[in-house]
Structure formats: structure tokens, C-alpha cells
Scaffold this motif. Structure first.
Motif, PDB file in Angstrom:
ATOM      1  N   ALA A 104       6.525  -3.023  12.105  1.00  0.00           N
ATOM      2  CA  ALA A 104       6.364  -3.474  13.279  1.00  0.00           C
ATOM      3  C   ALA A 104       5.306  -4.516  13.386  1.00  0.00           C
ATOM      4  CB  ALA A 104       5.825  -2.249  14.276  1.00  0.00           C
ATOM      5  N   HIS A 105       4.303  -4.643  12.568  1.00  0.00           N
ATOM      6  CA  HIS A 105       3.144  -5.513  12.339  1.00  0.00           C
ATOM      7  C   HIS A 105       3.783  -6.886  11.845  1.00  0.00           C
ATOM      8  CE1 HIS A 105      -0.501  -7.508  11.997  1.00  0.00           C
ATOM      9  NE2 HIS A 105      -0.403  -7.790  10.645  1.00  0.00           N
ATOM     10  N   LEU A 106       4.880  -6.561  10.600  1.00  0.00           N
ATOM     11  CA  LEU A 106       5.284  -7.688  10.138  1.00  0.00           C
ATOM     12  C   LEU A 106       6.239  -8.459  11.235  1.00  0.00           C
ATOM     13  CD1 LEU A 106       5.738  -9.379   7.737  1.00  0.00           C
ATOM     14  CD2 LEU A 106       7.628  -7.857   6.897  1.00  0.00           C
ATOM     15  N   PHE A 124       0.918  -1.123   0.048  1.00  0.00           N
ATOM     16  CA  PHE A 124       0.167  -0.056   0.019  1.00  0.00           C
ATOM     17  C   PHE A 124       0.940   1.145  -0.017  1.00  0.00           C
ATOM     18  CE2 PHE A 124      -2.246  -3.381   2.223  1.00  0.00           C
ATOM     19  CZ  PHE A 124      -3.191  -3.668   1.387  1.00  0.00           C
ATOM     20  N   LYS A 125       0.707   2.143  -0.986  1.00  0.00           N
ATOM     21  CA  LYS A 125       1.644   3.186  -1.245  1.00  0.00           C
ATOM     22  C   LYS A 125       1.377   4.354  -0.134  1.00  0.00           C
ATOM     23  CE  LYS A 125       2.362   2.970  -6.132  1.00  0.00           C
ATOM     24  NZ  LYS A 125       2.359   3.725  -7.515  1.00  0.00           N
ATOM     25  N   ASN A 126       0.292   4.200   0.386  1.00  0.00           N
ATOM     26  CA  ASN A 126      -0.272   5.545   1.272  1.00  0.00           C
ATOM     27  C   ASN A 126      -0.036   4.869   2.712  1.00  0.00           C
ATOM     28  OD1 ASN A 126      -0.399   7.312  -0.792  1.00  0.00           O
ATOM     29  ND2 ASN A 126      -2.659   6.557  -0.913  1.00  0.00           N
ATOM     30  N   SER A 127       0.211   3.692   2.979  1.00  0.00           N
ATOM     31  CA  SER A 127       0.263   3.238   4.276  1.00  0.00           C
ATOM     32  C   SER A 127       1.628   3.543   5.071  1.00  0.00           C
ATOM     33  CB  SER A 127       0.141   1.991   4.643  1.00  0.00           C
ATOM     34  OG  SER A 127       1.163   1.258   3.733  1.00  0.00           O
ATOM     35  N   ALA A 128       1.652   3.488   6.205  1.00  0.00           N
ATOM     36  CA  ALA A 128       2.893   4.078   7.123  1.00  0.00           C
ATOM     37  C   ALA A 128       3.642   2.864   7.077  1.00  0.00           C
ATOM     38  CB  ALA A 128       2.290   4.429   8.478  1.00  0.00           C
ATOM     39  N   LEU A 129       4.725   2.863   6.463  1.00  0.00           N
ATOM     40  CA  LEU A 129       5.669   1.526   6.221  1.00  0.00           C
ATOM     41  C   LEU A 129       6.274   1.460   7.900  1.00  0.00           C
ATOM     42  CD1 LEU A 129       7.879   2.656   3.213  1.00  0.00           C
ATOM     43  CD2 LEU A 129       6.291   0.997   3.460  1.00  0.00           C
ATOM     44  N   LYS A 130       6.692   2.192   8.731  1.00  0.00           N
ATOM     45  CA  LYS A 130       7.091   1.911  10.213  1.00  0.00           C
ATOM     46  C   LYS A 130       5.972   1.059  10.766  1.00  0.00           C
ATOM     47  CE  LYS A 130       7.087   5.357  12.996  1.00  0.00           C
ATOM     48  NZ  LYS A 130       6.368   5.027  14.223  1.00  0.00           N
ATOM     49  N   ASP A 131       4.604   1.359  10.701  1.00  0.00           N
ATOM     50  CA  ASP A 131       3.926   0.518  11.322  1.00  0.00           C
ATOM     51  C   ASP A 131       3.466  -0.668  10.767  1.00  0.00           C
ATOM     52  OD1 ASP A 131       3.225   2.728  13.052  1.00  0.00           O
ATOM     53  OD2 ASP A 131       1.470   3.389  11.772  1.00  0.00           O
ATOM     54  N   ASN A 132       3.764  -0.863   9.455  1.00  0.00           N
ATOM     55  CA  ASN A 132       3.653  -2.176   8.669  1.00  0.00           C
ATOM     56  C   ASN A 132       4.758  -3.142   9.098  1.00  0.00           C
ATOM     57  OD1 ASN A 132       1.182  -1.392   7.590  1.00  0.00           O
ATOM     58  ND2 ASN A 132       2.197  -1.483   5.453  1.00  0.00           N
ATOM     59  N   GLU A 152      11.979   9.822   7.823  1.00  0.00           N
ATOM     60  CA  GLU A 152      11.297   8.242   7.466  1.00  0.00           C
ATOM     61  C   GLU A 152      12.164   7.232   7.384  1.00  0.00           C
ATOM     62  OE1 GLU A 152       7.500   6.567   4.978  1.00  0.00           O
ATOM     63  OE2 GLU A 152       8.447   8.312   4.126  1.00  0.00           O
ATOM     64  N   TYR A 153      13.235   7.391   6.544  1.00  0.00           N
ATOM     65  CA  TYR A 153      14.348   6.372   6.685  1.00  0.00           C
ATOM     66  C   TYR A 153      14.733   6.075   7.976  1.00  0.00           C
ATOM     67  CZ  TYR A 153      18.583   3.822   4.778  1.00  0.00           C
ATOM     68  OH  TYR A 153      19.789   2.826   4.900  1.00  0.00           O
ATOM     69  N   LEU A 154      15.212   7.223   8.847  1.00  0.00           N
ATOM     70  CA  LEU A 154      15.788   6.884  10.181  1.00  0.00           C
ATOM     71  C   LEU A 154      14.846   6.151  11.034  1.00  0.00           C
ATOM     72  CD1 LEU A 154      17.871  10.120  10.333  1.00  0.00           C
ATOM     73  CD2 LEU A 154      18.600   7.967  10.021  1.00  0.00           C
ATOM     74  N   GLN A 155      13.499   6.680  10.933  1.00  0.00           N
ATOM     75  CA  GLN A 155      12.386   6.064  11.717  1.00  0.00           C
ATOM     76  C   GLN A 155      12.507   4.808  11.498  1.00  0.00           C
ATOM     77  OE1 GLN A 155       9.025   8.422  11.150  1.00  0.00           O
ATOM     78  NE2 GLN A 155       9.470  10.148  12.263  1.00  0.00           N
ATOM     79  N   ILE A 156      12.315   4.237  10.027  1.00  0.00           N
ATOM     80  CA  ILE A 156      12.147   2.818   9.992  1.00  0.00           C
ATOM     81  C   ILE A 156      13.454   2.008  10.276  1.00  0.00           C
ATOM     82  CG2 ILE A 156      11.850   1.343   7.935  1.00  0.00           C
ATOM     83  CD1 ILE A 156      10.464   3.233   6.453  1.00  0.00           C
TER      84      ILE A 156
END
Length: 267
Positions: free
Chosen positions: A75-77, A65-73, A140-144
Motif C-alpha cells: 500500500a505504501h509503495l 524486510f522478512k518480518n514486515s507486513a507485505l500488505k502494508d508495504n 496472506e496471498y489473497l489479502q495482498i
């Protein structure tokens, strides 16, 4: 060859059905009769592949999903990965009680390095998402990256705990012996699985992503400083005294719009 393949196929079917008793039956048959015919290696590889295979689809869903938060995804993964690891630990203790070190070390190696469901290609997907069509902003890179490191440390703890738990259970079983009585000290089996192996795997995975960490931190600092200074100081003053500090994106956009208007007026 045919007998071994038949037993491996029956083991796979039992694994798909979640029938631990039949898995143990076919695993024992393979380990007892095919020690010198690649039986154990084929058995362990198949089991680990089946255990980790769900991660392929989970990884694709997480970055779809392009608009989803990668960081949250991300953590879920990782929560899904830890769940798979806990389930695998439980199966190994019941189906392969005398071979947990071999299987779990193989699990660790494939989990960190496999090209299909390993952590390294997974982090590549999140930190350099090709589906977005552009590089992630530094923040965003550093957060991920920080999220990935924290979640991987938690996973390493889970893996090490499972290895140590299995080792302790086998030591206790050897201590009491098959009849429940205490065995002589010399009869104890030596269990020396080095869990630092897992930490080395973690360092190897993150090495390629942390090489430019300091540079990204500096660029992010410059961006934030630029945004604050351009908000309170005259732009020409900033250009005069801080020529090396690039203006924030909104200032660049304002200048482009002003330039377009000026060109339109001159026509």
C-alpha cells in the motif's frame, strides 16, 4: 547525431535539476528540428524512464524486510507510485503541452509492463516473495492480491484523470485560439485518447495472478473449517467422516510431537 545527443543530454541535466523552463527549451528544440530522426521518441523515452526510475529502489526497499507486513508495504509503495504519477502529470503539462497523450500513454505502458519498474514484476515480488523461502499462506496471498487490485484501481483512476485533464485543457486552448478569441468549430483539434487502454493494461497485469484465485479461496475455506471442526470434535471422528479435510497445522504438529515422544519411549 551529435547535435541531437547533445540536446538530449542537456534535457536530462535540466530534468535532474528540476528546471522546467530549460527542459521546455531543449524539448522544443528537439521536437522542432528532429521530427524525422527519432528525436521525439528518444526524448519521450528518456523522460518517462527518468520519471519512473525511483520505483526500482522503492520496490527493493518494500520487500527487503522478512518480518514486515507485505500488505502494508505494498500500500505504501502504491502511494509512492501515485505521487510520481501526479508529479509527472504536472511536468508534462508545462514541458510537453502538445504531446501529453504520447507521453502519458508511454508512461502507462511502461508503468504496467516494464521489467524493471512495472506493476507485473512488482506484484510477482509481493505474491511470490523469494526472500521468504516459502510460498505465502493462502490468507496472506489473497489479502495482498485484494490490496493490489484496490490500489491499482486507484492508480488507474489517477492516470485517467490526468489524461482527461490534459485533454480538456488542450481542447479549451484550441477553442479560444492563440489570440483568446473563439476559433471556428472545424479548427478544433480532435482529442480521442481512449482511457479504456489503461483498464485493459490492468486486466492484463492481474490475469496471471487471478487464475488460481477460486482454488485458493476454497483451500482457505477448508483450512478455516478444519480448524473449527478439529477444535470441537474428536479427531478420530473427523478422520472417519471427513477424510478429505486435512487437519490444521497445530494438530499435525501435536501428532508429530506425540510420535517423537512415543519413539523415544520405545528406545
Amino acid at each position: 547525431g551529435q547535435i541531437l545527443n547533445g540536446l538530449l543530454d542537456e534535457f536530462d541535466r535540466s530534468n535532474s535539476d528540476g528546471d522546467l523552463a530549460r527542459m521546455r527549451h531543449f524539448a522544443d528544440a528537439i521536437l522542432a528540428n528532429f521530427q524525422h530522426k527519432q528525436g521525439p521518441e528518444s526524448l519521450f523515452q528518456r523522460f518517462v524512464f527518468y520519471s519512473l526510475n525511483p520505483l526500482v529502489a522503492a520496490r527493493k526497499r518494500s520487500i527487503a524486510f522478512k518480518n514486515s507486513a507485505l500488505k502494508d508495504n505494498l500500500a505504501h509503495l502504491f502511494s509512492q507510485i501515485r505521487s510520481i504519477v501526479r508529479t509527472t502529470h504536472g511536468v508534462v503539462s508545462k514541458v510537453f503541452p502538445d504531446h501529453s497523450d504520447e507521453i502519458l500513454s508511454l508512461l502507462v505502458s511502461r508503468l504496467f509492463n516494464d521489467t524493471a519498474f512495472g506493476l507485473q514484476p512488482m506484484l510477482q515480488d509481493f505474491l511470490h516473495p523469494s526472500h521468504r523461502g516459502y510460498d505465502l499462506p493462502h490468507n496472506e496471498y489473497l489479502q495482498i492480491l485484494v490490496t493490489a487490485h484496490r490500489e491499482t484501481a486507484s492508480l488507474v483512476h489517477e492516470l485517467a484523470r490526468g489524461l482527461n485533464k490534459g485533454r480538456d485543457a488542450r481542447v479549451e486552448a484550441d477553442r479560444h485560439g492563440p489570440s483568446g478569441g473563439k476559433a471556428p468549430p472545424m479548427a478544433l483539434t480532435e482529442y480521442s485518447f481512449d482511457t479504456t487502454f489503461i483498464h485493459r493494461q490492468m486486466r492484463t497485469v492481474f490475469q496471471q495472478f487471478t487464475g488460481d484465485y477460486a482454488e485458493r479461496e476454497l483451500k482457505l475455506f477448508d483450512q478455516r473449517m478444519s480448524k473449527r471442526l478439529y477444535a470441537v470434535l474428536p479427531h478420530r471422528l473427523m478422520e472417519l467422516y471427513s477424510p478429505g479435510l486435512p487437519p490444521p497445522p497445530e494438530v499435525v504438529q501435536e501428532r508429530r510431537e506425540a510420535q517423537v515422544k512415543e519413539e523415544q519411549m520405545q528406545r
